[in-house]
Design an enzyme around this catalytic site. Structure first.
Site, short mmCIF file in Angstrom:
data_model
loop_
_atom_site.label_atom_id
_atom_site.label_comp_id
_atom_site.label_asym_id
_atom_site.label_seq_id
_atom_site.Cartn_x
_atom_site.Cartn_y
_atom_site.Cartn_z
N TYR A 25 0.91 -1.14 0.00
CA TYR A 25 0.00 0.00 0.00
C TYR A 25 0.95 1.19 0.00
CZ TYR A 25 -3.20 -3.23 2.52
OH TYR A 25 -3.95 -4.30 2.94
N CYS A 28 1.55 2.94 3.37
CA CYS A 28 1.89 2.14 4.56
C CYS A 28 3.35 2.41 4.95
CB CYS A 28 1.64 0.67 4.24
SG CYS A 28 2.76 -0.50 5.02
N PHE A 30 5.53 0.70 6.59
CA PHE A 30 6.44 -0.43 6.43
C PHE A 30 6.85 -0.57 4.96
CE2 PHE A 30 3.59 -1.37 10.03
CZ PHE A 30 4.53 -1.45 11.05
N CYS A 31 5.89 -0.31 4.07
CA CYS A 31 6.18 -0.39 2.63
C CYS A 31 7.09 0.77 2.22
CB CYS A 31 4.89 -0.33 1.83
SG CYS A 31 3.69 -1.60 2.31
N1 LIG Z 1 5.88 -6.21 10.83
C1 LIG Z 1 5.32 -5.99 9.51
C2 LIG Z 1 4.06 -5.15 9.65
C3 LIG Z 1 3.34 -4.98 8.32
C4 LIG Z 1 1.94 -4.44 8.50
O1 LIG Z 1 1.39 -4.38 9.61
N2 LIG Z 1 1.33 -4.04 7.39
C5 LIG Z 1 -0.04 -3.58 7.41
C6 LIG Z 1 -0.20 -2.38 6.48
S1 LIG Z 1 0.59 -0.94 7.09
C7 LIG Z 1 -0.94 -4.66 6.87
O2 LIG Z 1 -0.69 -5.23 5.83
N3 LIG Z 1 -2.02 -4.94 7.60
C8 LIG Z 1 -2.97 -5.93 7.20
C9 LIG Z 1 -4.07 -5.39 6.34
O3 LIG Z 1 -4.09 -4.21 5.97
O4 LIG Z 1 -4.94 -6.16 6.00
C10 LIG Z 1 6.36 -5.31 8.63
O5 LIG Z 1 7.30 -4.70 9.16
O6 LIG Z 1 6.29 -5.44 7.40
#
Ligand SMILES: N[C@@H](CCC(=O)N[C@@H](CS)C(=O)NCC(=O)O)C(=O)O
Length: 295
Positions: A25, A28, A30-31
């Protein structure tokens, strides 16, 4: 000496030898961290923007979060978790002794249960680069530099990131502006976008209050943001351009990646005015523009 090393690096990693696809995303944090890392290292990659409602694009994956990086360095491989992605790819760039597949196996996923009783996946060693003694010396001339980088990468994931939502959804007006931006930048159908904008803004306004409580933030969440950001500036100090010295290290890239998602929003402008982050932030922008840095 440095020049010879960089020539060797490019000889070892010919264009196209590492094919990368990032499922993300755009907004986001993390991205954004992963993009900051890939861009800084001049690694080309394709982006697949994931629709956050249906998430059809990541149907192939049992891991249901983003970022996901598909990497092909001879055989296809899926990397999950932003910090694992960054540590594994960085290890691969510095050390070509092991295959990427082997490197990824050093970051196993373990199921843990949070204080709230929720099952979550954690990745072992995620802030650690798998280097031998010689490579370690090259990347981290002294041990303290490595310890510091790990500490602040973890800080970006465990603390800084939690300040984003409470700040960008702080008031109904800010929540609406944030969702307007998320819908504009993200992948939504027309109706979905409208729905996401208004329903999402209301939902996130309330969720952010819960997050504020969970992370024990102050009533005025800006104060926590300003304090954190100034703490970071202080840790970088006055005698170096970046925490990594003359070049950003993985902690610089992580902090920048997280903060960048607030660009264009009130929280970002406030942070620029009320903290000392601006000079470092500008240096980061410039450093990332100059891609293809030597490892
Ligand atoms: N620890 C992971 C956390 C990733 C994360 O929480 N990503 C969120 C988006 S910011 C996500 O995909 N959440 C699940 C969703 O949106 O369905 C990382 O560092 O990549």
């Amino acid at each position: 000496m440095k020049k010879i090393e960089s020539v060797l690096f490019f000889l070892q990693l010919p264009a196209g030898s590492l094919q990368l696809t990032l499922y993300q995303y755009k907004t986001c944090p993390f991205c954004s961290k992963v993009r900051a890392f890939l861009d800084y290292h001049g690694l080309p990659y394709e982006i697949v923007e994931v629709n956050p409602i249906m998430r059809k694009e990541i149907k192939f994956s049992s891991y249901r979060k983003v970022p996901i990086l598909l990497a092909n360095a001879g055989s296809p491989l899926q990397l999950n978790d932003s910090s694992v992605i960054i540590s594994a790819i960085k290890t691969y760039l510095v050390s070509r002794r092991n295959s990427l597949e082997e490197i990824v196996s050093f970051y196993p996923a373990i199921k843990t249960v949070t204080e709230q009783g929720k099952e979550v996946l954690e990745y072992e060693n995620k802030y650690w680069l798998m280097l031998d003694e010689k490579e370690t010396k090259r990347v981290y001339p002294v041990k303290e530099v490595r310890v510091e980088e790990m500490k602040w990468r973890k800080w970006a994931d465990d603390w800084l990131v939690h300040l984003i939502s409470p700040n960008v959804y702080r008031t109904p007006k800010e929540a609406l502006a944030s969702f307007d931006y998320i819908v504009r930048e993200g992948k939504f159908g027309t109706l979905e976008g409208l729905f996401a904008k208004y329903v999402g803004a209301v939902a996130m306004f309330f969720v952010s209050k819960r997050l504020k409580k969970r992370h024990q933030l102050r009533d005025d969440v800006r104060e926590d943001l300003y304090e954190a950001v100034n703490e970071w500036v202080k840790a970088v100090g006055k005698n170096r351009l970046f925490m990594g010295g003359n070049q950003p290290n993985l902690a610089d890239l992580a902090v920048y990646g997280v903060l960048r998602v607030m660009e264009g929003l009130e929280a970002f402008d406030d942070m620029m005015v009320h903290t000392k982050i601006q000079p470092w932030y500008q240096r980061m922008e410039e450093a990332i523009e100059k891609t293809g840095v030597a490892i």
